[in-house]
Design a protein around this motif. Structure first.
Motif, PDB file in Angstrom:
ATOM      1  N   ARG A 125      41.569  29.890  27.452  1.00 52.83           N
ATOM      2  CA  ARG A 125      41.024  28.817  26.617  1.00 52.83           C
ATOM      3  C   ARG A 125      40.995  29.291  25.166  1.00 52.83           C
ATOM      4  NH1 ARG A 125      36.268  30.712  24.948  1.00 52.83           N
ATOM      5  NH2 ARG A 125      34.990  32.002  26.324  1.00 52.83           N
ATOM      6  N   PRO A 126      40.837  28.369  24.231  1.00 55.73           N
ATOM      7  CA  PRO A 126      40.725  28.764  22.821  1.00 55.73           C
ATOM      8  C   PRO A 126      39.513  29.677  22.600  1.00 55.73           C
ATOM      9  CG  PRO A 126      41.158  26.422  22.997  1.00 55.73           C
ATOM     10  CD  PRO A 126      40.873  26.907  24.389  1.00 55.73           C
ATOM     11  N   GLY A 127      39.698  30.628  21.712  1.00 51.78           N
ATOM     12  CA  GLY A 127      38.595  31.510  21.361  1.00 51.78           C
ATOM     13  C   GLY A 127      38.481  32.754  22.210  1.00 51.78           C
ATOM     14  N   GLN A 128      39.530  33.110  22.950  1.00 46.53           N
ATOM     15  CA  GLN A 128      39.490  34.307  23.776  1.00 46.53           C
ATOM     16  C   GLN A 128      40.368  35.414  23.188  1.00 46.53           C
ATOM     17  OE1 GLN A 128      40.443  32.674  27.773  1.00 46.53           O
ATOM     18  NE2 GLN A 128      38.424  33.412  28.399  1.00 46.53           N
ATOM     19  N   LEU A 129      39.877  36.637  23.282  1.00 47.55           N
ATOM     20  CA  LEU A 129      40.613  37.835  22.875  1.00 47.55           C
ATOM     21  C   LEU A 129      40.957  38.624  24.130  1.00 47.55           C
ATOM     22  CD1 LEU A 129      41.573  40.098  20.917  1.00 47.55           C
ATOM     23  CD2 LEU A 129      39.181  40.857  20.805  1.00 47.55           C
ATOM     24  N   ILE A 130      42.244  38.880  24.340  1.00 49.12           N
ATOM     25  CA  ILE A 130      42.717  39.636  25.495  1.00 49.12           C
ATOM     26  C   ILE A 130      43.209  40.997  25.009  1.00 49.12           C
ATOM     27  CG2 ILE A 130      44.152  39.579  27.558  1.00 49.12           C
ATOM     28  CD1 ILE A 130      42.330  37.073  27.109  1.00 49.12           C
ATOM     29  N   ILE A 131      42.677  42.066  25.592  1.00 44.89           N
ATOM     30  CA  ILE A 131      43.048  43.424  25.179  1.00 44.89           C
ATOM     31  C   ILE A 131      43.548  44.201  26.388  1.00 44.89           C
ATOM     32  CG2 ILE A 131      42.296  45.553  24.062  1.00 44.89           C
ATOM     33  CD1 ILE A 131      39.896  43.886  22.953  1.00 44.89           C
ATOM     34  N   LEU A 132      44.789  44.639  26.322  1.00 45.39           N
ATOM     35  CA  LEU A 132      45.348  45.484  27.379  1.00 45.39           C
ATOM     36  C   LEU A 132      45.087  46.943  27.023  1.00 45.39           C
ATOM     37  CD1 LEU A 132      47.031  45.909  29.931  1.00 45.39           C
ATOM     38  CD2 LEU A 132      49.095  45.736  28.516  1.00 45.39           C
ATOM     39  N   GLY A 133      44.501  47.678  27.962  1.00 46.06           N
ATOM     40  CA  GLY A 133      44.213  49.091  27.724  1.00 46.06           C
ATOM     41  C   GLY A 133      44.933  50.013  28.676  1.00 46.06           C
ATOM     42  N   SER A 134      45.540  49.453  29.714  1.00 44.78           N
ATOM     43  CA  SER A 134      46.236  50.258  30.715  1.00 44.78           C
ATOM     44  C   SER A 134      47.490  50.905  30.138  1.00 44.78           C
ATOM     45  CB  SER A 134      46.616  49.379  31.913  1.00 44.78           C
ATOM     46  OG  SER A 134      45.490  48.722  32.450  1.00 44.78           O
ATOM     47  N   THR A 135      47.816  52.079  30.636  1.00 43.36           N
ATOM     48  CA  THR A 135      49.026  52.775  30.198  1.00 43.36           C
ATOM     49  C   THR A 135      50.261  52.008  30.644  1.00 43.36           C
ATOM     50  OG1 THR A 135      47.881  54.887  30.401  1.00 43.36           O
ATOM     51  CG2 THR A 135      50.295  54.952  30.299  1.00 43.36           C
ATOM     52  N   THR A 136      51.187  51.790  29.717  1.00 40.41           N
ATOM     53  CA  THR A 136      52.400  51.052  30.060  1.00 40.41           C
ATOM     54  C   THR A 136      53.504  51.392  29.065  1.00 40.41           C
ATOM     55  OG1 THR A 136      53.276  48.856  30.568  1.00 40.41           O
ATOM     56  CG2 THR A 136      51.756  49.009  28.704  1.00 40.41           C
ATOM     57  N   TYR A 137      54.659  50.799  29.252  1.00 37.71           N
ATOM     58  CA  TYR A 137      55.791  51.105  28.381  1.00 37.71           C
ATOM     59  C   TYR A 137      55.751  50.231  27.123  1.00 37.71           C
ATOM     60  CZ  TYR A 137      57.706  46.984  30.743  1.00 37.71           C
ATOM     61  OH  TYR A 137      57.884  45.732  31.264  1.00 37.71           O
ATOM     62  N   SER A 194      48.948  41.006  37.695  1.00 39.51           N
ATOM     63  CA  SER A 194      47.974  40.217  38.453  1.00 39.51           C
ATOM     64  C   SER A 194      46.777  39.853  37.586  1.00 39.51           C
ATOM     65  CB  SER A 194      47.502  40.996  39.684  1.00 39.51           C
ATOM     66  OG  SER A 194      48.561  41.182  40.602  1.00 39.51           O
ATOM     67  N   ALA A 195      46.327  40.825  36.760  1.00 38.36           N
ATOM     68  CA  ALA A 195      45.184  40.567  35.881  1.00 38.36           C
ATOM     69  C   ALA A 195      45.512  39.485  34.857  1.00 38.36           C
ATOM     70  CB  ALA A 195      44.769  41.858  35.176  1.00 38.36           C
ATOM     71  N   VAL A 196      46.703  39.574  34.267  1.00 39.37           N
ATOM     72  CA  VAL A 196      47.102  38.584  33.265  1.00 39.37           C
ATOM     73  C   VAL A 196      47.263  37.212  33.903  1.00 39.37           C
ATOM     74  CG1 VAL A 196      48.884  37.928  31.594  1.00 39.37           C
ATOM     75  CG2 VAL A 196      48.163  40.308  31.775  1.00 39.37           C
ATOM     76  N   GLU A 197      47.765  37.170  35.133  1.00 37.82           N
ATOM     77  CA  GLU A 197      47.891  35.891  35.830  1.00 37.82           C
ATOM     78  C   GLU A 197      46.526  35.247  36.063  1.00 37.82           C
ATOM     79  OE1 GLU A 197      50.054  37.021  39.304  1.00 37.82           O
ATOM     80  OE2 GLU A 197      52.021  36.648  38.388  1.00 37.82           O
ATOM     81  N   GLU A 198      45.527  36.067  36.390  1.00 35.62           N
ATOM     82  CA  GLU A 198      44.173  35.544  36.582  1.00 35.62           C
ATOM     83  C   GLU A 198      43.614  35.003  35.267  1.00 35.62           C
ATOM     84  OE1 GLU A 198      42.512  35.006  39.259  1.00 35.62           O
ATOM     85  OE2 GLU A 198      43.802  36.010  40.698  1.00 35.62           O
ATOM     86  N   ILE A 199      43.879  35.711  34.178  1.00 29.66           N
ATOM     87  CA  ILE A 199      43.424  35.253  32.864  1.00 29.66           C
ATOM     88  C   ILE A 199      44.131  33.959  32.482  1.00 29.66           C
ATOM     89  CG2 ILE A 199      43.411  35.794  30.386  1.00 29.66           C
ATOM     90  CD1 ILE A 199      43.198  38.781  31.222  1.00 29.66           C
ATOM     91  N   PRO A 239      44.923  50.207  36.936  1.00 25.98           N
ATOM     92  CA  PRO A 239      45.864  51.334  37.015  1.00 25.98           C
ATOM     93  C   PRO A 239      47.322  50.917  36.866  1.00 25.98           C
ATOM     94  CG  PRO A 239      45.047  50.782  39.195  1.00 25.98           C
ATOM     95  CD  PRO A 239      44.247  49.959  38.228  1.00 25.98           C
ATOM     96  N   THR A 240      48.137  51.856  36.393  1.00 22.45           N
ATOM     97  CA  THR A 240      49.594  51.664  36.327  1.00 22.45           C
ATOM     98  C   THR A 240      50.272  52.910  36.905  1.00 22.45           C
ATOM     99  OG1 THR A 240      49.494  52.424  34.021  1.00 22.45           O
ATOM    100  CG2 THR A 240      49.697  50.060  34.387  1.00 22.45           C
ATOM    101  N   PRO A 241      50.236  53.059  38.223  1.00 20.03           N
ATOM    102  CA  PRO A 241      50.857  54.237  38.846  1.00 20.03           C
ATOM    103  C   PRO A 241      52.370  54.194  38.719  1.00 20.03           C
ATOM    104  CG  PRO A 241      50.246  52.632  40.502  1.00 20.03           C
ATOM    105  CD  PRO A 241      49.693  52.121  39.209  1.00 20.03           C
ATOM    106  N   LEU A 242      52.993  55.339  38.895  1.00 19.15           N
ATOM    107  CA  LEU A 242      54.454  55.395  38.863  1.00 19.15           C
ATOM    108  C   LEU A 242      55.025  55.020  40.233  1.00 19.15           C
ATOM    109  CD1 LEU A 242      55.172  58.678  36.845  1.00 19.15           C
ATOM    110  CD2 LEU A 242      55.328  56.309  36.045  1.00 19.15           C
ATOM    111  N   LYS A 243      56.134  54.298  40.204  1.00 18.91           N
ATOM    112  CA  LYS A 243      56.840  53.979  41.434  1.00 18.91           C
ATOM    113  C   LYS A 243      57.641  55.196  41.882  1.00 18.91           C
ATOM    114  CE  LYS A 243      57.590  49.175  39.941  1.00 18.91           C
ATOM    115  NZ  LYS A 243      58.629  48.151  39.653  1.00 18.91           N
ATOM    116  N   LYS A 244      58.274  55.106  43.030  1.00 11.14           N
ATOM    117  CA  LYS A 244      59.122  56.197  43.507  1.00 11.14           C
ATOM    118  C   LYS A 244      60.285  56.452  42.549  1.00 11.14           C
ATOM    119  CE  LYS A 244      58.127  55.622  48.433  1.00 11.14           C
ATOM    120  NZ  LYS A 244      58.694  55.348  49.790  1.00 11.14           N
ATOM    121  N   THR A 245      60.650  55.417  41.813  1.00 10.89           N
ATOM    122  CA  THR A 245      61.747  55.534  40.848  1.00 10.89           C
ATOM    123  C   THR A 245      61.267  56.088  39.504  1.00 10.89           C
ATOM    124  OG1 THR A 245      61.362  53.228  40.186  1.00 10.89           O
ATOM    125  CG2 THR A 245      63.028  53.634  41.876  1.00 10.89           C
ATOM    126  N   LYS A 246      59.963  56.424  39.427  1.00 13.03           N
ATOM    127  CA  LYS A 246      59.327  56.967  38.220  1.00 13.03           C
ATOM    128  C   LYS A 246      59.124  55.898  37.136  1.00 13.03           C
ATOM    129  CE  LYS A 246      59.229  61.025  40.069  1.00 13.03           C
ATOM    130  NZ  LYS A 246      57.952  61.553  40.598  1.00 13.03           N
TER     131      LYS A 246
END
Length: 280
Positions: free
Chosen positions: A139-151, A129-134, A113-120
């Motif tokens: 390693r070589p040969g990995q495809l990373i796809i972001l699907g979460s709503t973001t700017y 956090s997810a990208v940090e875990e990845i 999820p990508t909820p809005l902060k109080k500042t919108k």
């Protein structure tokens, strides 16, 4: 290891053929798919890949969600227990809270999820956090796809530098793309596989691999020139929807004050075969 049996797949070796190797694995459905975030977006995505023969590992911090998935119990109203249990029973889908298994995945989808902060402003901490875990296990040969709503710019400006700190080269040894989620919960008319997938990679090779992967589960894939364009697509879709909802609410208020049936007005306006009403 928590959340399921231990994975034994060996990571691909570093080399110039990471693209070719991953392309072949996706084509043959031997690529292992990872899905981070098993909510209303991630679980249906994981299920679709598992249904057509991919081995899928779902990752989530919620141990109860992990337990229920591994027991074949659905907590998603759009997914029946029987459908989930079928793929779990044959070993095509399992869930875990152990992010160490990300190293064994060839394609990783981020659906947090990508909820809005109080500042919108969008809160990208879950994606971060997810990208940090990845990144810990990239390693070589990995495809990373972001699907979460973001700017627009998140994938290229924020996450690409993090992943490149590994020393691996994007488009050559690892691959990074953005593909916005388009799931409409509760909409039986347009399940995931019926809705076109927009994809935009950091490089052409990133786009090609993402196109190939999603082409296995959806009827149409629409590539755009960059991850920024794909992110802007999602922003446009959400903005257009919000404006339509706001306008419809204002019209309903006016009709109520005037003693007019708002549904009669909408139905009559929708008879026009072109223009704005076709998008409501």
């Amino acid at each position: 290891m928590k959340g399921g049996k231990k994975a034994t797949k060996k990571p691909a070796r570093r080399g110039k053929d990471s693209y070719t190797t991953l392309h072949a694995a996706i084509e043959a459905k031997t690529a292992r798919i990872g899905v981070i975030g098993l909510g209303y977006v991630g679980l249906p995505l994981a299920l679709e890949f598992a249904k057509i023969g991919f081995e899928v590992i779902g990752f989530d911090l919620d141990a109860e969600k992990v337990r229920r998935i591994n027991a074949g119990e659905s907590y998603n109203l759009d997914i029946e227990d029987a459908a989930l249990a079928t793929v779990v029973k044959r070993g095509a889908l399992r869930a875990t809270i152990d992010f160490a298994e990300l190293e064994t995945c060839d394609a990783i989808n981020i659906c947090v999820p990508t909820p809005l902060k109080k500042t919108k402003d969008p809160d990208v901490s879950y994606i971060l956090s997810a990208v940090e875990e990845i990144n810990k296990r990239l390693r070589p040969g990995q495809l990373i796809i972001l699907g979460s709503t973001t700017y627009p710019g998140t994938t290229y400006e924020l996450f690409l530098p993090m992943l490149e700190d590994s020393g691996l080269r994007v488009g050559r040894e690892f691959f990074l793309s953005y593909s916005p989620e388009r799931i409409d919960p509760g909409n039986k008319q347009f399940p995931l596989w019926k809705v076109a997938k927009v994809v935009g990679g950091i490089t052409p090779n990133c786009t090609r691999l993402t196109h190939l992967l999603f082409g296995k589960i959806v009827k149409e894939v629409f590539p755009v020139s960059s991850s920024q364009s794909a992110e802007m697509v999602k922003l446009l879709e959400n903005t257009f929807r919000a404006i339509n909802i706001g306008l419809a609410n204002e019209v309903a208020i006016m009709c109520g004050k005037l003693g007019i049936d708002v549904w009669e007005v909408i139905d009559a306006a929708a008879t026009k075969p072109y223009g704005f009403m076709k998008f409501l």
